[in-house]
Design an enzyme around this catalytic site. Structure first.
Site, mmCIF file in Angstrom:
data_model
loop_
_atom_site.group_PDB
_atom_site.id
_atom_site.type_symbol
_atom_site.label_atom_id
_atom_site.label_comp_id
_atom_site.label_asym_id
_atom_site.label_seq_id
_atom_site.Cartn_x
_atom_site.Cartn_y
_atom_site.Cartn_z
ATOM 1 N N THR A 325 9.868 -0.743 11.634
ATOM 2 C CA THR A 325 10.908 0.110 12.091
ATOM 3 C C THR A 325 10.556 0.970 13.405
ATOM 4 O O THR A 325 9.612 1.105 13.695
ATOM 5 C CB THR A 325 10.940 1.480 10.974
ATOM 6 O OG1 THR A 325 12.253 2.350 11.338
ATOM 7 C CG2 THR A 325 9.931 1.898 10.868
ATOM 8 N N HIS A 377 -1.634 2.137 -1.433
ATOM 9 C CA HIS A 377 -3.084 1.977 -1.612
ATOM 10 C C HIS A 377 -3.244 1.274 -2.901
ATOM 11 O O HIS A 377 -4.458 1.158 -3.232
ATOM 12 C CB HIS A 377 -3.556 3.381 -1.465
ATOM 13 C CG HIS A 377 -5.062 3.416 -1.097
ATOM 14 N ND1 HIS A 377 -5.692 2.498 -0.707
ATOM 15 C CD2 HIS A 377 -6.048 4.403 -0.925
ATOM 16 C CE1 HIS A 377 -7.052 2.526 -0.398
ATOM 17 N NE2 HIS A 377 -7.204 4.070 -0.551
#
Length: 414
Positions: A325, A377
């Site tokens: 992006t 994560h």
């Protein structure tokens, strides 16, 4: 013959669409394949073409949610095409003339509760269960609402239309407007909230010296444009190639969670976030690892034009293993992009600003860009995330050697 037009399926996973805009009026004559409506799904806005020529009768209103396969209009194929615009005017005006009558009738009962002496009834100011839930979500006290239901009850409609207090006005314009979000916008909002709530999202940052890329672009962009039919040599091809290289070095970033399993991909389908007229869209560049600089630029241009013109399809935005992006086109200096689920990583580009940096013990001014990697994560550890972003940085700061095999002209197909 009366033809029933039904909502076609935009994709396997889409069960419902919303009528965004009718492009024709009730009673109009339509030609075969003429666009008669724009429909929103949770992935894209699509045009609905007329299946036959004839007089159309609308069976759904703008904003209505209709199931795939439901009838949205009728087409009388025996209808005669008007000789000019004049005959169609009375038909179009007839419903408009009746509309105020319907509104007057609807308003008459509403005036009765206000005039009736039922304000002292035990029901006055008491919200229905549905109304109470809405008022609680808006943090509005029922005592501040005048109910329009029987004996002054607060109805669901009263709660929906209730507006929280904005304080005591002191003058000036204080208008407001309440509009329903499109299905696409609601789905984007739902996915963004889900990404925050369902992933262990972290963001790591780095900075890139854009001088080497600028030197290449300044030297070859004119020749590139002339050779490849007006195609520009932008930054996205460099970033896409840098990302595909880094994904090969750190494959965990190119994987997804599926319950107790990890799905790893040996290809790089890069989703490119673009801003379209209907909101954020994320078309996919398939097998970007196999594309040349020219191929990447051509595919991004094709997808961006389709998104801008409202011609993007569900298939164009299905899949993707990693997202890029670019908030820099809007002037963003630094941000924490949100993961595009079920993907595990997203790279955020930002604007380029000339800043002083230390080079070989000296202070020099260079065009610098901050880059950000947001990652899940649960599946990507710090070593992989930081290593991935460093690999992107290294490729962008040494593009000829790491992205072009030492030959810029050959890599650019010049």
């Amino acid at each position: 013959m009366i033809l029933e037009m039904k909502v076609p399926s935009p994709g396997e996973s889409i069960k419902e669409v919303e009528i965004a805009t009718w492009l024709v009026k009730d009673g109009d004559y339509v030609e075969k394949d003429q666009a008669i409506a724009e429909v929103d799904s949770d992935k894209a806005t699509l045009e609905l073409p007329a299946e036959m020529s004839g007089i159309i009768t609308l069976k759904a209103e703008e904003g209505d949610a209709v199931a795939v396969g439901a009838v949205v209009c009728l087409i009388d194929t025996d209808g005669v095409k008007p000789a000019g615009d004049a005959p169609a005017a009375p038909a179009a005006e007839t419903p408009k003339a009746e509309a105020p009558k319907a509104e007057v009738k609807a308003e008459a009962p509403k005036a009765a509760p206000a005039q009736a002496p039922a304000a002292t009834s035990y029901a006055a100011g008491t919200p229905s269960p549905a109304a109470r839930k809405i008022l609680d979500e808006k943090n509005i006290a029922p005592a501040t609402i005048s109910g329009t239901g029987k004996d002054g009850r607060i109805t669901k409609e009263d709660a929906v239309n209730a507006v929280p207090s904005m304080g005591t006005p002191t003058g000036g314009n204080r208008g407001s407007e309440r509009t329903k979000l499109s299905m696409l916008r609601r789905k984007v909002a739902e996915r963004l909230v889900a990404a925050k709530n369902e992933t262990a999202m972290l963001t790591t940052f780095n900075e890139v010296n854009m001088t080497p890329i600028n030197l290449i672009r300044n030297e070859y962009k004119d020749a590139f444009k002339a050779k490849h039919g007006g195609l520009g040599l932008g930054y996205m091809s460099f970033f896409t190639k840098a990302v595909t290289r880094a994904l090969e070095l750190y494959p965990d970033v190119n994987s997804m969670m599926d319950g107790d399993y990890k799905i790893a991909y040996d290809f790089a389908d890069i989703s490119i976030a673009v801003s379209g007229p209907k909101g954020l869209m994320v078309p996919v560049v398939r097998n970007a690892e196999n594309l040349t600089f020219r191929g990447v630029e051509a595919e991004i241009k094709r997808l961006a034009l389709r998104a801008r013109d409202g011609q993007i399809t569900v298939d164009d935005m299905t899949g993707g293993t990693f997202t890029i992006t670019n908030g820099g086109v809007f002037g963003s200096m630094l941000s924490t992009p949100i993961i595009n689920p079920p993907q595990s990583g997203i790279l955020g580009m930002h604007n380029i600003i000339e800043r002083p940096i230390a080079v070989n013990g000296k202070v020099e001014i260079h065009p610098m860009m901050y880059v950000a990697l947001s990652y899940d994560h649960r599946i990507i550890d710090g070593r992989e995330s930081v290593g991935f972003l460093v690999a992107v940085k290294e490729a962008l700061e040494n593009p000829v050697e790491l992205l072009m095999n030492g030959d810029a002209k050959r890599a650019l197909e010049l």
